[in-house]
Design an enzyme around this catalytic site. Structure first.
Site, PDB file in Angstrom:
ATOM      1  CG  ASP A 183      -8.013   1.228  -8.777  1.00  0.00           C
ATOM      2  OD1 ASP A 183      -8.277   0.630 -10.199  1.00  0.00           O
ATOM      3  OD2 ASP A 183      -7.226   0.489  -8.077  1.00  0.00           O
ATOM      4  CE  LYS A 194     -21.525  -1.289  -6.996  1.00  0.00           C
ATOM      5  NZ  LYS A 194     -21.653  -2.622  -6.649  1.00  0.00           N
ATOM      6  CG  ASP A 236      -1.559   1.242   1.513  1.00  0.00           C
ATOM      7  OD1 ASP A 236      -2.172   1.813   0.472  1.00  0.00           O
ATOM      8  OD2 ASP A 236      -1.980   1.631   2.746  1.00  0.00           O
TER       9      ASP A 236
HETATM   10  C1  LIG Z   1      -6.517   1.618 -12.754  1.00  0.00           C
HETATM   11  S1  LIG Z   1      -4.877   0.803 -12.304  1.00  0.00           S
HETATM   12  C2  LIG Z   1      -3.635   1.883 -13.099  1.00  0.00           C
HETATM   13  C3  LIG Z   1      -2.418   1.345 -13.227  1.00  0.00           C
HETATM   14  C4  LIG Z   1      -1.368   2.266 -13.957  1.00  0.00           C
HETATM   15  N1  LIG Z   1      -1.127   3.371 -13.192  1.00  0.00           N
HETATM   16  C5  LIG Z   1      -1.791   2.562 -15.231  1.00  0.00           C
HETATM   17  O1  LIG Z   1      -2.108   3.677 -15.588  1.00  0.00           O
HETATM   18  O2  LIG Z   1      -1.672   1.770 -16.389  1.00  0.00           O
HETATM   19  C6  LIG Z   1      -4.696   1.443 -10.436  1.00  0.00           C
HETATM   20  C7  LIG Z   1      -3.583   0.826  -9.911  1.00  0.00           C
HETATM   21  O3  LIG Z   1      -3.351   1.289  -8.650  1.00  0.00           O
HETATM   22  C8  LIG Z   1      -2.979   0.502  -7.563  1.00  0.00           C
HETATM   23  N2  LIG Z   1      -3.450   0.816  -6.376  1.00  0.00           N
HETATM   24  C9  LIG Z   1      -4.594   0.887  -5.893  1.00  0.00           C
HETATM   25  N3  LIG Z   1      -4.686   1.375  -4.443  1.00  0.00           N
HETATM   26  C10 LIG Z   1      -3.322   1.398  -4.193  1.00  0.00           C
HETATM   27  C11 LIG Z   1      -2.601   1.801  -3.010  1.00  0.00           C
HETATM   28  N4  LIG Z   1      -3.277   2.171  -2.047  1.00  0.00           N
HETATM   29  N5  LIG Z   1      -1.277   1.523  -3.151  1.00  0.00           N
HETATM   30  C12 LIG Z   1      -0.507   1.185  -4.161  1.00  0.00           C
HETATM   31  N6  LIG Z   1      -1.182   1.197  -5.438  1.00  0.00           N
HETATM   32  C13 LIG Z   1      -2.544   0.977  -5.322  1.00  0.00           C
HETATM   33  C14 LIG Z   1      -4.062  -0.797  -8.110  1.00  0.00           C
HETATM   34  O4  LIG Z   1      -3.724  -2.300  -7.480  1.00  0.00           O
HETATM   35  C15 LIG Z   1      -3.895  -0.599  -9.668  1.00  0.00           C
HETATM   36  O5  LIG Z   1      -2.783  -1.602 -10.089  1.00  0.00           O
END
Ligand SMILES: C[S@@+](CC[C@H](N)C(=O)[O-])C[C@H]1O[C@@H](n2cnc3c(N)ncnc32)[C@H](O)[C@@H]1O
Length: 213
Positions: free
Chosen positions: A116, A120, A93
């Protein structure tokens, strides 16, 4: 869907958080050697941006944080295959690390691409880009350090801009020009590639941390 390759040794890139003293600050010199500017990416996914950044800016230490272990592994594999030597992946994280363990005023650039959206209403509190993240970014950026953000979600982009507008130390700057891609790896990130190919809009904003509060 790309599968991780168990036969590839990624130990030079993929860090093992459990091997670090719990809650201790990270040491950039231990990870990258002395005196490098540091770039941090939050949510690196499969690592396209991070590995390109490492290749294009060999003088930097490029540190990716990715919660999903599978994606962190894929990003590390991309780095190993590319031959880049200045990239490290932290498979956990980003929140706790940025809030406490990354040393204060030690990062030249923070990048957050396609966080992300958690569509919702009841899930929106899970969004990674929130007031706490803004406070952490303020804490870790060097004076004149930069923050770069992109998302395909207009509403989330508005929320991010509002959060940053509330902090007078962030001065808005022009986002870096986008590539005119010739190859799959010429895009900013995997998600940017997907959305640009689909013809969907991408919203970007960039900021510089002013030197004085
Ligand atoms: C929609 S993807 C985008 C990935 C990349 N940045 C791209 O544009 O291709 C969002 C990524 O953020 C990661 N993520 C979400 N919450 C996170 C957190 N608290 N710490 C680290 N990574 C996180 C997810 O696992 C996911 O791989």
């Amino acid at each position: 869907m790309t599968r991780p390759r168990a036969d590839l040794d990624v130990s030079s890139v993929l860090l093992e958080p459990e091997r670090f003293p719990p809650d201790a600050p990270l040491s950039w010199p231990d990870l990258f050697g002395d005196g490098r500017p540091i770039l941090v990416e939050v949510g690196s996914g499969k690592g396209l941006f991070l590995v390109n950044a490492g290749l294009q800016r060999p003088e930097f230490g490029c540190f990716g944080i990715e919660l999903a272990k599978k994606y962190a592994r894929l990003a590390a594999e991309r780095a190993v295959k590319s031959g880049v030597t200045n990239v490290r992946m932290w498979p956990a994280d980003a929140g706790a690390l940025l809030a406490r363990r990354i040393p204060e005023a030690s990062v030249r650039e923070v990048h957050v691409y396609f966080p992300d959206p958690w569509w919702k209403k009841r899930h929106k509190k899970r969004r990674v880009f929130n007031q706490t993240l803004v406070a952490s970014i303020l804490r870790v950026l060097e004076p004149n350090g930069e923050l770069h953000v992109a998302t395909d979600v207009e509403e989330y982009h508005g929320v991010i801009r509002e959060l940053l507008a509330g902090e007078p130390r962030f001065a808005e700057i022009d986002p870096p020009p986008l590539n005119d891609p010739e190859h799959d790896h010429d895009y900013l990130t995997n998600f940017e590639r997907k959305y640009r190919i689909e013809g969907r809009p991408v919203y970007r904003s960039s900021y510089r941390l002013t030197a004085t509060p």
